[in-house]
Design a protein around this motif. Structure first.
Motif, PDB file in Angstrom:
ATOM      1  N   HIS A   1       0.706  -1.335  -0.089  1.00  0.00           N
ATOM      2  CA  HIS A   1       0.053  -0.091   0.077  1.00  0.00           C
ATOM      3  C   HIS A   1       1.068   1.172   0.111  1.00  0.00           C
ATOM      4  CE1 HIS A   1      -3.921  -1.362   0.055  1.00  0.00           C
ATOM      5  NE2 HIS A   1      -3.739  -2.271   1.281  1.00  0.00           N
TER       6      HIS A   1
ATOM      7  N   LEU B   1       2.546   1.989  -3.418  1.00  0.00           N
ATOM      8  CA  LEU B   1       1.365   2.566  -4.413  1.00  0.00           C
ATOM      9  C   LEU B   1       1.182   3.945  -4.144  1.00  0.00           C
ATOM     10  CD1 LEU B   1      -0.949  -0.679  -4.943  1.00  0.00           C
ATOM     11  CD2 LEU B   1       0.833   0.342  -6.535  1.00  0.00           C
ATOM     12  N   LEU B   2       1.137   4.385  -2.679  1.00  0.00           N
ATOM     13  CA  LEU B   2       0.777   5.667  -2.456  1.00  0.00           C
ATOM     14  C   LEU B   2       1.844   6.578  -2.875  1.00  0.00           C
ATOM     15  CD1 LEU B   2      -0.735   5.283   1.325  1.00  0.00           C
ATOM     16  CD2 LEU B   2      -1.727   6.121  -0.830  1.00  0.00           C
TER      17      LEU B   2
ATOM     18  N   LEU C   1      -6.547   8.023  -0.133  1.00  0.00           N
ATOM     19  CA  LEU C   1      -6.957   8.006  -1.671  1.00  0.00           C
ATOM     20  C   LEU C   1      -7.880   8.833  -2.230  1.00  0.00           C
ATOM     21  CD1 LEU C   1      -6.888   4.050  -1.511  1.00  0.00           C
ATOM     22  CD2 LEU C   1      -5.225   5.403  -2.465  1.00  0.00           C
TER      23      LEU C   1
ATOM     24  N   THR D   1      -6.296   5.640  -8.920  1.00  0.00           N
ATOM     25  CA  THR D   1      -6.002   4.934  -7.886  1.00  0.00           C
ATOM     26  C   THR D   1      -6.707   3.441  -8.079  1.00  0.00           C
ATOM     27  OG1 THR D   1      -8.261   5.486  -6.894  1.00  0.00           O
ATOM     28  CG2 THR D   1      -6.414   6.955  -6.384  1.00  0.00           C
TER      29      THR D   1
ATOM     30  N   ASN E   1      -4.446   0.959  -6.672  1.00  0.00           N
ATOM     31  CA  ASN E   1      -4.730   1.072  -5.032  1.00  0.00           C
ATOM     32  C   ASN E   1      -5.912   0.229  -4.736  1.00  0.00           C
ATOM     33  OD1 ASN E   1      -3.168   3.537  -6.248  1.00  0.00           O
ATOM     34  ND2 ASN E   1      -2.362   3.422  -4.084  1.00  0.00           N
ATOM     35  N   GLN E   2      -6.956   0.488  -5.366  1.00  0.00           N
ATOM     36  CA  GLN E   2      -8.236  -0.153  -5.167  1.00  0.00           C
ATOM     37  C   GLN E   2      -8.284  -1.566  -5.358  1.00  0.00           C
ATOM     38  OE1 GLN E   2     -10.446   1.498  -3.624  1.00  0.00           O
ATOM     39  NE2 GLN E   2     -10.042   3.718  -4.001  1.00  0.00           N
TER      40      GLN E   2
END
Length: 314
Positions: free
Chosen positions: A160, A163-164, A186, A193, A196-197
């Motif tokens: 996470h 990716l952020l 997010l 995103t 991320n999702q």
């Protein structure tokens, strides 16, 4: 903020906290400072009592000691920063500090979940296969289970966080929370995103559906075994070793459900903050009481620890 290619790169975020009313800040500071001190003392006492008492050098208490330290880390990730912001009359947190907070928060949350599953497995072996318990839950196996939990939690939080880092954040840098939480962050991004999702769905399903399902299946077998115990005292003794663990599971997942499964509404931000307080602050504070007040061995060990400390003090 720096401009580049018509986007903005934020250097800090604004945490709105639990309340924007200035007159409520001293009260919030006092409440959360008290809760944090109780959390620190309670979890440290549990860990020290287990480490110092040879009677508690068993797999069940080994996992409990790690669980207590994890709860201490979880609370320490969010509460001290909030207390500093209240005391300093500021609501900002640097971009790097925000990402670090998210990484450690997700790491401790994931570790909590995996340790709860490991503790359920320990109870399954102890009750359903008592003759093989010592062989199956050997010291090497216990250490491997904890190390595996650490690595899985690290993978969860690191994925996470990486990716952020790839996301861009536009002009709005206001997070309606008292710490940097993944979902509100997010929503602030002006990048795509989707990845991320997808990761959130994958890991969220594993932590909130798969792991609880494994725990439930473990307890179905445990209950089926307990029912076949002929004596009432034997049934109660077997169930009493699981009651604290079940209470901790219910407390943790009941608050998590409030964040991830309750439908959004106009005041969803407020509900999310309350639910986050439950699983990030209240649950780590209550777990030492859950595991000590209902466990005679644990109460005796804590009593011996406190007695030794009292005798050693001048």
């Amino acid at each position: 903020m720096e401009t580049g290619n018509h986007t903005f790169s934020v250097s800090e975020f604004l945490l709105l906290g639990l309340s924007e009313q200035q007159e409520q800040q001293p009260l919030l500071f006092g409440i959360f400072l008290s809760m944090y001190l109780v959390t620190v003392v309670g979890n440290l006492v549990i860990s020290l009592a287990i480490g110092s008492d040879p009677h508690l050098h068993t797999p069940m208490y080994f996992f409990l000691a790690n669980f207590s330290l994890t709860d201490l880390g979880l609370s320490s990730t969010t509460v001290p920063r909030m207390l500093v912001n209240i005391q300093a009359h500021t609501q900002t947190i640097p971009y790097a500090g925000c990402l670090s907070q998210i990484y450690f928060f997700l790491w401790f949350i994931g570790l909590d979940v995996f340790l709860l599953a490991v503790m359920a497995y320990d109870r399954l072996v102890a009750i359903c296969h008592p003759l093989h318990y010592t062989l199956v839950m050997s010291p090497r196996c216990c250490v491997l289970l904890v190390v595996m939990s650490l690595l899985l939690a690290h993978s969860y939080s690191l994925t996470h966080t990486v990716l952020l880092v790839q996301l861009s954040f536009c002009a709005d840098n206001t997070i309606p929370h008292f710490f940097c939480e993944l979902l509100p962050l997010l929503k602030l991004s002006c990048s795509d995103t989707y990845a991320n999702q997808c990761v959130l769905t994958y890991w969220g399903g594993a932590l909130t559906i798969l792991i609880p399902l494994l725990i439930v299946l473990s307890y179905v077998r445990i209950v089926a075994t307990i029912v076949r115990v002929p004596s009432a005292s034997g049934k109660w003794k077997a169930f009493s070793t699981c009651s604290s663990h079940l209470s901790a599971i219910c407390l943790f997942y009941a608050s998590a459900v409030g964040v991830y499964f309750v439908p959004s509404s106009a005041d969803s931000a407020s509900k999310d903050r309350i639910a986050a307080v439950m699983y990030a602050v209240v649950t780590p504070m209550l777990n030492p009481f859950i595991y000590s007040l209902r466990n005679k061995d644990m109460k005796d060990a804590v009593g011996r620890l406190l007695s030794r400390r009292a005798l050693q003090s001048p």
